[in-house]
Design a protein around this motif. Structure first.
Motif, short mmCIF file in Angstrom:
data_model
loop_
_atom_site.label_atom_id
_atom_site.label_comp_id
_atom_site.label_asym_id
_atom_site.label_seq_id
_atom_site.Cartn_x
_atom_site.Cartn_y
_atom_site.Cartn_z
N ASP A 407 -63.44 159.25 -2.48
CA ASP A 407 -63.05 160.50 -3.15
C ASP A 407 -64.23 161.16 -3.86
O ASP A 407 -65.08 160.49 -4.42
CB ASP A 407 -61.99 160.23 -4.23
CG ASP A 407 -60.77 159.52 -3.70
OD1 ASP A 407 -60.10 160.10 -2.83
OD2 ASP A 407 -60.49 158.40 -4.16
N ILE A 408 -64.18 162.47 -3.92
CA ILE A 408 -65.25 163.22 -4.59
C ILE A 408 -65.01 163.35 -6.11
O ILE A 408 -65.91 163.68 -6.87
CB ILE A 408 -65.37 164.64 -3.95
CG1 ILE A 408 -66.74 165.27 -4.26
CG2 ILE A 408 -64.24 165.56 -4.39
CD1 ILE A 408 -67.03 166.52 -3.44
N HIS A 409 -63.78 163.04 -6.56
CA HIS A 409 -63.38 163.35 -7.94
C HIS A 409 -64.33 162.84 -9.01
O HIS A 409 -64.70 163.57 -9.92
CB HIS A 409 -61.97 162.79 -8.23
CG HIS A 409 -60.90 163.39 -7.36
ND1 HIS A 409 -60.92 163.32 -5.99
CD2 HIS A 409 -59.78 164.07 -7.69
CE1 HIS A 409 -59.86 163.93 -5.51
NE2 HIS A 409 -59.14 164.39 -6.50
N TRP A 410 -64.70 161.56 -8.94
CA TRP A 410 -65.54 160.99 -10.01
C TRP A 410 -66.91 161.63 -10.02
O TRP A 410 -67.48 161.87 -11.08
CB TRP A 410 -65.63 159.46 -9.88
CG TRP A 410 -64.31 158.78 -10.13
CD1 TRP A 410 -63.27 159.28 -10.86
CD2 TRP A 410 -63.88 157.50 -9.63
NE1 TRP A 410 -62.21 158.39 -10.85
CE2 TRP A 410 -62.56 157.29 -10.10
CE3 TRP A 410 -64.47 156.51 -8.83
CZ2 TRP A 410 -61.84 156.13 -9.82
CZ3 TRP A 410 -63.76 155.36 -8.55
CH2 TRP A 410 -62.45 155.18 -9.04
N ALA A 411 -67.43 161.93 -8.81
CA ALA A 411 -68.74 162.58 -8.74
C ALA A 411 -68.70 163.95 -9.42
O ALA A 411 -69.67 164.39 -10.01
CB ALA A 411 -69.18 162.73 -7.28
N HIS A 412 -67.55 164.59 -9.35
CA HIS A 412 -67.37 165.88 -10.03
C HIS A 412 -67.16 165.72 -11.53
O HIS A 412 -67.01 166.71 -12.24
CB HIS A 412 -66.17 166.63 -9.45
CG HIS A 412 -66.48 167.36 -8.19
ND1 HIS A 412 -65.51 167.92 -7.39
CD2 HIS A 412 -67.66 167.63 -7.59
CE1 HIS A 412 -66.09 168.51 -6.35
NE2 HIS A 412 -67.38 168.34 -6.45
N GLY A 413 -67.06 164.46 -11.98
CA GLY A 413 -66.84 164.21 -13.40
C GLY A 413 -65.37 164.27 -13.79
O GLY A 413 -65.04 164.26 -14.97
N THR A 414 -64.48 164.36 -12.79
CA THR A 414 -63.06 164.40 -13.13
C THR A 414 -62.47 162.99 -13.12
O THR A 414 -62.16 162.44 -12.07
CB THR A 414 -62.26 165.30 -12.16
OG1 THR A 414 -62.71 165.03 -10.84
CG2 THR A 414 -62.47 166.76 -12.45
N ILE A 415 -62.36 162.43 -14.31
CA ILE A 415 -61.72 161.13 -14.50
C ILE A 415 -60.44 161.41 -15.28
O ILE A 415 -60.49 162.04 -16.33
CB ILE A 415 -62.64 160.17 -15.29
CG1 ILE A 415 -63.99 160.01 -14.56
CG2 ILE A 415 -61.96 158.82 -15.51
CD1 ILE A 415 -65.00 159.13 -15.30
N GLY A 416 -59.29 160.97 -14.72
CA GLY A 416 -58.00 161.26 -15.37
C GLY A 416 -57.17 162.27 -14.59
O GLY A 416 -56.10 162.66 -15.01
N TYR A 417 -57.68 162.68 -13.45
CA TYR A 417 -57.02 163.68 -12.61
C TYR A 417 -55.99 163.04 -11.68
O TYR A 417 -54.88 163.54 -11.51
CB TYR A 417 -58.10 164.41 -11.80
CG TYR A 417 -57.65 165.59 -10.95
CD1 TYR A 417 -56.71 165.44 -9.94
CD2 TYR A 417 -58.20 166.86 -11.13
CE1 TYR A 417 -56.32 166.52 -9.15
CE2 TYR A 417 -57.82 167.94 -10.34
CZ TYR A 417 -56.88 167.77 -9.35
OH TYR A 417 -56.52 168.83 -8.58
N PHE A 418 -56.39 161.89 -11.09
CA PHE A 418 -55.54 161.26 -10.06
C PHE A 418 -54.06 161.09 -10.43
O PHE A 418 -53.19 161.35 -9.61
CB PHE A 418 -56.12 159.90 -9.64
CG PHE A 418 -57.34 160.02 -8.77
CD1 PHE A 418 -57.28 160.62 -7.52
CD2 PHE A 418 -58.57 159.52 -9.19
CE1 PHE A 418 -58.39 160.73 -6.71
CE2 PHE A 418 -59.70 159.61 -8.39
CZ PHE A 418 -59.61 160.22 -7.15
N PRO A 419 -53.74 160.62 -11.66
CA PRO A 419 -52.32 160.40 -11.97
C PRO A 419 -51.44 161.64 -11.79
O PRO A 419 -50.25 161.51 -11.53
CB PRO A 419 -52.34 159.95 -13.43
CG PRO A 419 -53.68 159.29 -13.59
CD PRO A 419 -54.62 160.10 -12.75
#
Ligand code: MG
Length: 497
Positions: A407-419
Motif C-alpha cells: 500500500d502507498i498509504h504509509w509512504a504518504h504519511g497517512t497512518i490511521g486511515y485504513f480503519p
C-alpha cells in the motif's frame, strides 16, 4: 435559506474564498490523475502546495477565527449554523496545531518516502523503505502530540480521518470480527457453496465495449452524465466533487477480470451519489459534502456490495453485457453472480473479496497501533505482517511487494486511515438492514430497476445533512443506533453459508 444569524452570514461571506481555493485545487487534482502528462507533476505539486498555504492563511486569519469564536458563543443557532461552527472550529484547530517547520518536514519527508517506497516495491527491497518508515512513524507520533489526545496517541491520528473515532472503538469492532467472522470464513472455505475462483477472471474483454457497459449501468442508477457528472479513466479509481453540480468518477480497465472494472465503477457511483444528493442550500459553505471517510465509504460499499454483488443486479446486468460483450453474455446471471462473489484468501488488499477484506485491514490496524502507541522499529514490521497474515488468512507473502510494501498509504504519511474502510463496509450493511424496514426488500427494487426509493432513503437519512453532524451522531440520528458489526457478521453468514 438556512442561515439567518448575521455573524454566520459574515463567516460564510469570507469562507467563499476558501471554498473557491478548494474548488480550484480539486480541479487540479482531478486533472493530474486523468489528463496531465507525466512531467507536469513538479509544477502541479508546487501550484497545489501554494493553494493549500493560501487556504490555510485565510482559515487562520485572526478576523476570521474571531468571528468563528464569536459564533461559537451563541446559543440560538440553527442545527446547520451549529454545524458550520463545529466544522470550522475543527479545521482551525487541526490547521493551527502544527508549526510551519513541521508541516514543511512532513511534506518533504512524504514526497521522498513515496519515491523510496516505489523503488523498494519495484525492487522488492524493504531496506530501501525501512529508514523512511522509521521517520514516518516518528512524524506520526509527533503529529499526535501536537494534536493532543486523551488515551492513546493513535486516537489523535484516527480522529484526523474519522472524527471521534478511537483506538478502543476500532479494537472492539475488530475483536468481534476476529472472534465471529474468522470461524465463518473458515467454514466458507471448507464448504463448496461459494467458489474460490471463476473462469470469468481470466476472460479478456475489449476496453471500449466495457466502458459502454459501465456507462449503461450508472445511467440506469440515474448518474447524470454530461449534466452534473462525468466518468473518466485513471489508474486508481476515485471520486471528486467540485461542487454539488459537478461530481466526477473515474474507473479502470485491465482488459480482463471485468468485475474489477464494473464493481469499482459501482463503488465510485456510491461516493458520487452522496455528493450529488447534498442540500443545495449548503453550497459554498463548510458543511457541504460528505462528513467523513468512513461515512463516505459506507455509501460506496452499499452500492458495490449490497447492490452490485446481488443476484438481482447480475440479472439486470446480464442483457447489458450480452449486448456489448457477447462472450461474457454466454454465462448465465447466476454464474456471473458467483463470479462477483468468490471468496478466497489473497495477499493483496485491493483485490480482496467482501469476507476477507476486513482481515487485511485488521493486519494494518494491529501494526499501526504498535507503530504509534508502542514505538516499534521498521525492521521488525515485515515479520509481524507475515505472522498476522498467516494467522488471519492462512497465507504468507513470498515477497515484500505482496506484503508490507503493497500500500502507498504509509509512504504518504497517512497512518490511521485504513480503519475507515472497515467502518464503511460494516455500516453499509447496517444501513441496508434499516433501509429494508422502511422500503421493503432492496433486491426487489433492484429487480424492477426502481432505484428511486433507495436513493431517496440514502438522501433523507445521510446525504442531505452534509457535514452538519459528526459521523457518530449522524449514524445515531439516522438509524437510532451506533455502528454495530453484528449486522455484517449476520449478512456474511446468511449470504455465504
Ligand atoms: Mg472508496
Amino acid at each position: 435559506m438556512a442561515f439567518e444569524n448575521l455573524t454566520i452570514k459574515e463567516i460564510l461571506e469570507k469562507y467563499r474564498r476558501i471554498w473557491a481555493i478548494h474548488h480550484a485545487s480539486s480541479v487540479l487534482g482531478w486533472d493530474m490523475e486523468v489528463y496531465m502528462p507525466k512531467q507536469g507533476i513538479m509544477e502541479r505539486s508546487v501550484a497545489e502546495g501554494e493553494l493549500s498555504v493560501m487556504s490555510q492563511e485565510l482559515l487562520l486569519e485572526p478576523d476570521f477565527v474571531a468571528l468563528v469564536d464569536k459564533a461559537a458563543g451563541f446559543d440560538n443557532l440553527s442545527e446547520e449554523e451549529n454545524g458550520i461552527v463545529r466544522v470550522l472550529k475543527r479545521d482551525i484547530k487541526i490547521s493551527s496545531s502544527f508549526p510551519p517547520e513541521f508541516v514543511r518536514e512532513v511534506s518533504e519527508t512524504t514526497s521522498k518516502a513515496t519515491s523510496a517506497w516505489k523503488e523498494a516495491k519495484d525492487k522488492d527491497d524493504y531496506s530501501k523503505f525501512a529508514p523512511w518508515l522509521d521517520k514516518l512513524m516518528d512524524i506520526g507520533r509527533r503529529a499526535a502530540d501536537y494534536l493532543g489526545y486523551e488515551k492513546y496517541p493513535y486516537d489523535a491520528l484516527l480522529d484526523m480521518f474519522e472524527e471521534g473515532l478511537t483506538t478502543d472503538d476500532v479494537e472492539s469492532i475488530f475483536s468481534k470480527l476476529e472472534n465471529e467472522l474468522k470461524p465463518i470464513l473458515d467454514k466458507i472455505l471448507s464448504e463448496d457453496k461459494v467458489p474460490k475462483e471463476h473462469p470469468l477472471e481470466k476472460l479478456k474483454y475489449d476496453t471500449k465495449a466495457m466502458s459502454r457497459v459501465n456507462e449503461e449501468i450508472v445511467r440506469m442508477f440515474g448518474f447524470p452524465i454530461g449534466e452534473r457528472s462525468r466518468i473518466d479513466v485513471s489508474a486508481h479509481p476515485f471520486t471528486t466533487e467540485f461542487g454539488v453540480n459537478d461530481v466526477r468518477i473515474t474507473t479502470r480497465y485491465e482488459g480482463f477480470d471485468f468485475k474489477r472494472s464494473v464493481l469499482s465503477t459501482v463503488h465510485e457511483f456510491g461516493h458520487a451519489l452522496y455528493e450529488l444528493q447534498q442540500n443545495p442550500d449548503f453550497m459554498f459553505t463548510p458543511i457541504i459534502g460528505g462528513v467523513s471517510l468512513g461515512i463516505h465509504e459506507s455509501q460506496s460499499r452499499f452500492w458495490e456490495n449490497v447492490i452490485g454483488r446481488s443476484i438481482e443486479f447480475a440479472e439486470l446486468m446480464h442483457p447489458i453485457l450480452k449486448k456489448h460483450v457477447p462472450e461474457i453474455g454466454e454465462y448465465s446471471p447466476e454464474e456471473i453472480y458467483w463470479y462477483f462473489n468468490t471468496v478466497r484468501p489473497d495477499l493483496i488488499r485491493t483485490e480482496a473479496d467482501v469476507v476477507t477484506y476486513n482481515f487485511h485491514i485488521l493486519v494494518r490496524f494491529k501494526i499501526e497501533k504498535i507503530m504509534i502507541n508502542e514505538g516499534i522499529k521498521a525492521k521488525d514490521l515485515p515479520e509481524l505482517w507475515n505472522e498476522e497474515m498467516e494467522k488471519l488468512l492462512g497465507i504468507k507473502p513470498k515477497s515484500y511487494a505482496d506484503g508490507i510494501l503493497q500500500d502507498i498509504h504509509w509512504a504518504h504519511g497517512t497512518i490511521g486511515y485504513f480503519p475507515t474502510y472497515t467502518i464503511g463496509t460494516l455500516l453499509s450493511v447496517q444501513l441496508a438492514s434499516h433501509m429494508e424496514k422502511d422500503i421493503g426488500k432492496i433486491g426487489e427494487h433492484v429487480r424492477n430497476q426502481d432505484f428511486k426509493p433507495i436513493k431517496e432513503w440514502l438522501k433523507n437519512k445521510i446525504h442531505k445533512y452534509g457535514s452538519i453532524y459528526p459521523p457518530k451522531e449522524l449514524v445515531r440520528r439516522s438509524i437510532g443506533e451506533n455502528l454495530e458489526p453484528e449486522y455484517f457478521i449476520k449478512y456474511v453468514r446468511e449470504k455465504y453459508l
